[in-house]
Design a protein around this motif. Structure first.
Motif, PDB file in Angstrom:
ATOM      1  N   GLU A  30      47.398  39.461  34.028  1.00 21.38           N
ATOM      2  CA  GLU A  30      48.804  39.038  33.917  1.00 21.38           C
ATOM      3  C   GLU A  30      48.975  37.847  32.969  1.00 21.38           C
ATOM      4  O   GLU A  30      49.720  36.899  33.230  1.00 21.38           O
ATOM      5  N   LYS A  33      52.427  36.653  32.117  1.00 18.36           N
ATOM      6  CA  LYS A  33      53.132  35.883  33.147  1.00 18.36           C
ATOM      7  C   LYS A  33      52.761  34.404  33.070  1.00 18.36           C
ATOM      8  O   LYS A  33      53.606  33.525  33.310  1.00 18.36           O
ATOM      9  N   ASP A 142      51.872  30.140  39.857  1.00 20.52           N
ATOM     10  CA  ASP A 142      52.504  31.112  38.960  1.00 20.52           C
ATOM     11  C   ASP A 142      52.250  30.787  37.497  1.00 20.52           C
ATOM     12  O   ASP A 142      52.889  31.346  36.609  1.00 20.52           O
ATOM     13  N   SER A 145      45.631  31.905  35.736  1.00 21.15           N
ATOM     14  CA  SER A 145      45.011  33.201  35.993  1.00 21.15           C
ATOM     15  C   SER A 145      43.589  33.198  35.443  1.00 21.15           C
ATOM     16  O   SER A 145      43.141  32.216  34.848  1.00 21.15           O
ATOM     17  N   ARG A 149      41.059  39.006  38.707  1.00 21.05           N
ATOM     18  CA  ARG A 149      42.132  38.545  39.581  1.00 21.05           C
ATOM     19  C   ARG A 149      41.596  37.854  40.834  1.00 21.05           C
ATOM     20  O   ARG A 149      42.139  36.841  41.281  1.00 21.05           O
ATOM     21  N   ALA A 201      59.153  37.643  37.864  1.00 20.87           N
ATOM     22  CA  ALA A 201      58.059  38.454  37.343  1.00 20.87           C
ATOM     23  C   ALA A 201      56.717  37.732  37.493  1.00 20.87           C
ATOM     24  O   ALA A 201      55.702  38.341  37.857  1.00 20.87           O
ATOM     25  N   ALA A 202      56.701  36.430  37.216  1.00 18.34           N
ATOM     26  CA  ALA A 202      55.467  35.662  37.336  1.00 18.34           C
ATOM     27  C   ALA A 202      55.007  35.567  38.787  1.00 18.34           C
ATOM     28  O   ALA A 202      53.819  35.719  39.083  1.00 18.34           O
ATOM     29  N   GLU A 204      55.730  37.661  41.265  1.00 15.99           N
ATOM     30  CA  GLU A 204      55.293  38.978  41.726  1.00 15.99           C
ATOM     31  C   GLU A 204      53.950  39.371  41.101  1.00 15.99           C
ATOM     32  O   GLU A 204      53.103  39.980  41.765  1.00 15.99           O
ATOM     33  N   GLY A 205      53.754  39.010  39.848  1.00 18.24           N
ATOM     34  CA  GLY A 205      52.525  39.395  39.172  1.00 18.24           C
ATOM     35  C   GLY A 205      51.327  38.579  39.548  1.00 18.24           C
ATOM     36  O   GLY A 205      50.214  39.102  39.681  1.00 18.24           O
ATOM     37  N   LEU A 206      51.523  37.274  39.730  1.00 19.75           N
ATOM     38  CA  LEU A 206      50.392  36.363  39.925  1.00 19.75           C
ATOM     39  C   LEU A 206      50.142  35.963  41.367  1.00 19.75           C
ATOM     40  O   LEU A 206      49.005  35.632  41.731  1.00 19.75           O
TER      41      LEU A 206
END
Length: 211
Positions: A30, A33, A142, A145, A149, A201-202, A204-206
């Motif tokens: 991600e 993000k 957020d 990364s 993951r 989006a960040a 939810e993604g991270l």
């Protein structure tokens, strides 16, 4: 009696942007993000006049800071960039950064907020070094990364245990501001609204479901 002037909760904040480089774009989970959150933080720093410290890791091999962030660093936020330097050490805690950081400090050490990659390597070592030097450290969940993951949650848990505060970009921005009576409040509200989709989006993604 007149009301006292609004005070920010953070008196000497600083943003650290760790190694968000072109060669990592396809490798980091991600990655886009992380860039979105970092872009938002740069805009918040411009509004709040918060100094920014940027590093790259072995720039000749891994490339420069990504173009979309470079544009912000070179435009309005450029006057806030205290250090923009290359390194081989994993930690950002190098003389080119710490010497500039010390120049901004008077009686109180900076409250350092970190975004970037990789969470379990360069971000972790930067946070640990800053904590060891007596600084308050915030890591944005957020805004960090790694290639893998699953490394991220382990890294954030370790940093919490070491004394860093793991939080989110929106929470940190409002905590830094501290008072709706502050002159910058309307600007910050506008920024938060404008970047709402990116923030979602960040998050939810991270973050989901690891934090």
């Amino acid at each position: 009696m007149a009301s006292p002037a609004p005070q920010r909760r953070f008196q000497n904040p600083a943003l650290f942007i760790c190694d968000i480089q072109e060669k990592f774009r396809s490798a980091i989970f991600e990655f886009d993000k992380v860039v979105l959150t970092t872009s938002k933080m740069l805009r918040a720093c411009a509004a709040l006049q918060i100094p920014v410290y940027v590093t790259t890791q072995n720039r000749a091999r891994l490339g420069d800071t990504v173009a979309e962030l470079q544009a912000q660093l070179q435009e309005g936020g450029g006057r806030l960039v205290r250090a923009n330097t290359d390194k081989t050490r994993f930690s950002m805690w190098i003389p080119a950064v710490t010497s500039q950081l010390a120049e901004t400090e008077t009686k109180k050490k900076s409250e350092i907020v970190i975004v970037g990659i990789e969470a379990h390597i360069c971000v972790t070592q930067t946070a640990l070094d800053a904590l060891a030097a007596g600084y308050s450290v915030y890591v944005l969940a957020d805004g960090v990364s790694s290639c893998n993951r699953d490394e991220v949650g382990v890294a954030l848990a370790r940093l919490r245990a070491a004394g860093a505060v793991v939080t989110t970009s929106e929470s940190w921005i409002y905590e830094c501001l501290g008072d709706a009576a502050a002159a910058e409040f309307k600007t910050i509200v506008g920024l938060v609204k404008e970047t709402g989709r990116d923030t979602k989006a960040a998050l939810e993604g991270l973050l989901s479901p690891r934090i």
